[in-house]
Design a protein around this motif. Structure first.
Motif, mmCIF file in Angstrom:
data_model
loop_
_atom_site.group_PDB
_atom_site.id
_atom_site.type_symbol
_atom_site.label_atom_id
_atom_site.label_comp_id
_atom_site.label_asym_id
_atom_site.label_seq_id
_atom_site.Cartn_x
_atom_site.Cartn_y
_atom_site.Cartn_z
ATOM 1 N N ALA A 230 42.615 93.434 39.039
ATOM 2 C CA ALA A 230 43.622 93.945 38.105
ATOM 3 C C ALA A 230 44.962 94.138 38.789
ATOM 4 O O ALA A 230 46.027 93.829 38.228
ATOM 5 N N THR A 231 44.928 94.624 40.019
ATOM 6 C CA THR A 231 46.168 94.844 40.767
ATOM 7 C C THR A 231 46.871 93.524 41.063
ATOM 8 O O THR A 231 48.078 93.384 40.851
ATOM 9 N N ARG A 232 46.114 92.543 41.537
ATOM 10 C CA ARG A 232 46.729 91.252 41.860
ATOM 11 C C ARG A 232 47.285 90.579 40.605
ATOM 12 O O ARG A 232 48.392 90.021 40.626
ATOM 13 N N ALA A 233 46.551 90.652 39.509
ATOM 14 C CA ALA A 233 47.036 90.071 38.257
ATOM 15 C C ALA A 233 48.318 90.757 37.802
ATOM 16 O O ALA A 233 49.270 90.103 37.352
ATOM 17 N N SER A 234 48.355 92.067 37.936
ATOM 18 C CA SER A 234 49.533 92.832 37.518
ATOM 19 C C SER A 234 50.746 92.508 38.373
ATOM 20 O O SER A 234 51.872 92.401 37.869
ATOM 21 N N LEU A 235 50.539 92.345 39.683
ATOM 22 C CA LEU A 235 51.654 92.030 40.572
ATOM 23 C C LEU A 235 52.255 90.664 40.244
ATOM 24 O O LEU A 235 53.477 90.504 40.185
ATOM 25 N N VAL A 236 51.390 89.677 40.026
ATOM 26 C CA VAL A 236 51.875 88.334 39.684
ATOM 27 C C VAL A 236 52.613 88.358 38.347
ATOM 28 O O VAL A 236 53.698 87.776 38.198
ATOM 29 N N PHE A 237 52.031 89.057 37.369
ATOM 30 C CA PHE A 237 52.651 89.139 36.057
ATOM 31 C C PHE A 237 53.989 89.878 36.127
ATOM 32 O O PHE A 237 54.970 89.471 35.489
ATOM 33 N N PRO B 106 40.483 95.265 47.956
ATOM 34 C CA PRO B 106 40.342 93.932 48.586
ATOM 35 C C PRO B 106 41.171 92.886 47.852
ATOM 36 O O PRO B 106 40.646 91.992 47.185
ATOM 37 N N LEU B 107 42.495 92.976 48.003
ATOM 38 C CA LEU B 107 43.404 92.157 47.200
ATOM 39 C C LEU B 107 43.336 90.673 47.573
ATOM 40 O O LEU B 107 43.531 89.813 46.715
ATOM 41 N N ARG B 108 43.077 90.364 48.833
ATOM 42 C CA ARG B 108 43.141 88.962 49.275
ATOM 43 C C ARG B 108 42.092 88.099 48.594
ATOM 44 O O ARG B 108 42.310 86.913 48.365
ATOM 45 N N SER B 109 40.955 88.695 48.254
ATOM 46 C CA SER B 109 39.875 87.909 47.658
ATOM 47 C C SER B 109 39.826 88.027 46.140
ATOM 48 O O SER B 109 38.923 87.498 45.504
ATOM 49 N N ALA B 110 40.819 88.713 45.550
ATOM 50 C CA ALA B 110 40.791 88.943 44.104
ATOM 51 C C ALA B 110 41.356 87.748 43.346
ATOM 52 O O ALA B 110 42.282 87.084 43.792
ATOM 53 N N ALA B 111 40.771 87.478 42.170
ATOM 54 C CA ALA B 111 41.263 86.405 41.291
ATOM 55 C C ALA B 111 42.038 87.030 40.146
ATOM 56 O O ALA B 111 41.518 87.876 39.435
ATOM 57 N N PRO B 112 43.321 86.665 39.928
ATOM 58 C CA PRO B 112 44.153 87.370 38.963
ATOM 59 C C PRO B 112 43.851 87.105 37.500
ATOM 60 O O PRO B 112 43.957 88.000 36.677
ATOM 61 N N ALA B 113 43.476 85.903 37.117
ATOM 62 C CA ALA B 113 43.477 85.537 35.696
ATOM 63 C C ALA B 113 42.571 86.392 34.810
ATOM 64 O O ALA B 113 43.022 86.909 33.804
ATOM 65 N N PRO B 114 41.272 86.555 35.126
ATOM 66 C CA PRO B 114 40.409 87.276 34.192
ATOM 67 C C PRO B 114 40.812 88.732 33.986
ATOM 68 O O PRO B 114 40.570 89.291 32.932
#
Length: 446
Positions: A90-97, A225-233
């Motif tokens: 969720a964090t990685r998806a939010s940062l990209v968005f 563990p942000l490095r291994s997170a997938a943003p889309a789902p």
């Protein structure tokens, strides 16, 4: 030994999260206040331009960083459920968005900045509009980083870490003061840039805070563990909470602009006195928001751990603590309004008007405390739709209608303005208390 679920233990948990969040909010506000203070010493027209550019920047950042509400809710809920991988996603998806959204907003505004300002502020004067456009021309490219900072801070707050955003905001403020002081006045052999120097200071602060927080989240010591997170789902989960929060902030700012327009009908003295009153009360509102951040994070964590009863208890404890803190400020407002206002002006007419209004503001403090914490608690629980509905009713109907009635129709002037805002906070308190007691938020899926 006292249970960790006792009232005293919950109060300690709330305070441990709240005080750094309060200080963080104050430091974020200080970035703009320091710039305005320095620019005011540079020239009057430069300070006037900040009324345009500073307000627009604050509004854009406040409205479009609503993604952070969804980030905090999903991250805290996932952490409470013991699923840090979902929190990281969720964090990685939010940062990209946030980065993409910032670019999508900043680029069109940057292209249309000059003509747009001239159309919106035709009576501001060419020099003022030119300086406002110059400020925005420097700050707008850094806007995506401001959105990233808001999301990164919310992610850490969702984990339960409010001290890291505070430490980073402290560094950001030091950068702002150093850069602004050198560039506004032209020290160290550099040319005096005036309002452009203030803009560079703010842009450097946005970049510093965003990059530091993102680097910390990506580091090996990160709580997620942000490095291994997938943003889309994960993005859909965040946006389900964030979109109503975005609508809520849009409604709030629309209502606030109408509120300011009514104050403008009351004349220059009332406008100046109101600015002083807002400055005095801002400490209260930011304190309430700090308790609200603690409530939102802890309630979401308890819900993630499938403990809705504990979530309700922590929300009530946070609200009570905020009420006690703001009521103390309210007593000060009622007993010593003149010394507080003298920090901003010695004008006798302004002081006379401001004293009466500040006593009315004292009445609002416990209601503002409860409504702010309950609203942020419900957002943290994922119930942003209820908060949106309450904001629609209270901002557009109660605040605007009440302010017009008391200030204009009944002729109470600035005191009537604060009567209208007090009516708004009372209405919010009642409606949010009903929503909290009904408990729909306990069963929401985030």
């Amino acid at each position: 030994m006292k249970s960790e679920h006792s009232g005293a233990a919950l109060a300690r948990q709330v305070w441990q999260l709240a005080w750094p969040a309060i200080a963080h909010m104050l430091l974020l506000t200080l970035v703009f206040l320091v710039g305005r203070g320095m620019v005011g010493r540079y020239s009057t027209s430069a300070l006037a331009s900040m009324q345009i550019s500073g307000t627009l920047t604050w509004t854009i950042v406040s409205v479009f960083s609503a993604t952070s509400a969804g980030t905090l809710a999903v991250v805290a809920r996932s952490v409470g459920a013991g699923d840090r991988a979902a929190a990281a996603a969720a964090t990685r998806a939010s940062l990209v968005f946030a980065l993409a959204l910032g670019a999508a907003i900043a680029l069109p505004l940057l292209a249309a900045c000059g003509p747009l300002l001239r159309a919106l502020f035709p009576n501001a004067g060419a020099a003022v509009v030119e300086q406002a456009a110059a400020y925005l021309g420097i700050v707008l490219p850094a806007l995506p980083l401001a959105f990233v900072e808001a999301v990164a801070a919310a992610a850490l707050q969702g984990v339960g870490d409010t001290r890291t955003p505070l430490a980073v905001a402290t560094i950001g403020n030091l950068v702002n003061v150093a850069v602004s002081a050198v560039l506004i006045f032209g020290h160290l052999g550099l040319p005096a840039l005036g309002v452009r120097g203030a803009a560079v200071g703010v842009a450097c602060t946005m970049a510093t805070e965003a990059l530091l927080l993102t680097a910390l989240l990506l580091s090996r010591s990160s709580p997620l563990p942000l490095r291994s997170a997938a943003p889309a789902p994960a993005l859909a989960r965040v946006l389900r909470v964030a979109l109503p929060a975005f609508a809520e902030r849009s409604v709030y700012h629309a209502g606030y602009m109408g509120f300011v327009a009514i104050i403008g009908l009351l004349g220059a003295t009332a406008m100046a006195a109101n600015q002083a009153l807002i400055a005095v009360e801002s400490v209260c509102f930011l304190s309430a928001e700090g308790f609200g951040i603690a409530a939102g994070a802890l309630m979401a964590q308890r819900l993630g751990a499938r403990s809705p009863r504990d979530a309700a208890r922590v929300g009530l404890v946070a609200a009570l603590m905020a009420i006690l803190a703001l009521s103390a400020f309210g007593v000060l407002f009622a007993l010593a309004p003149r010394p507080l206002l003298l920090a901003f002006s010695g004008d006798p007419e302004l002081l006379a008007v401001g004293e009466r209004a500040l006593r009315m503001a004292a009445v609002a403090q416990p209601f503002m405390a409860f409504a702010t914490v309950m609203g942020m608690g419900l957002r943290g629980a994922g119930d942003t739709r209820t908060v949106l509905a309450v904001t629609l009713v209270c901002s557009l109907l109660v605040r605007l209608g009440g302010t017009w009635l008391f200030a204009v129709t009944l002729g109470h002037g600035l005191v009537g303005v604060w009567m209208g805002s007090t009516a708004d906070w009372i209405c919010r308190s009642v409606l949010l208390a009903v929503a909290f007691a009904r408990g729909r938020w306990r069963a929401l899926a985030v």
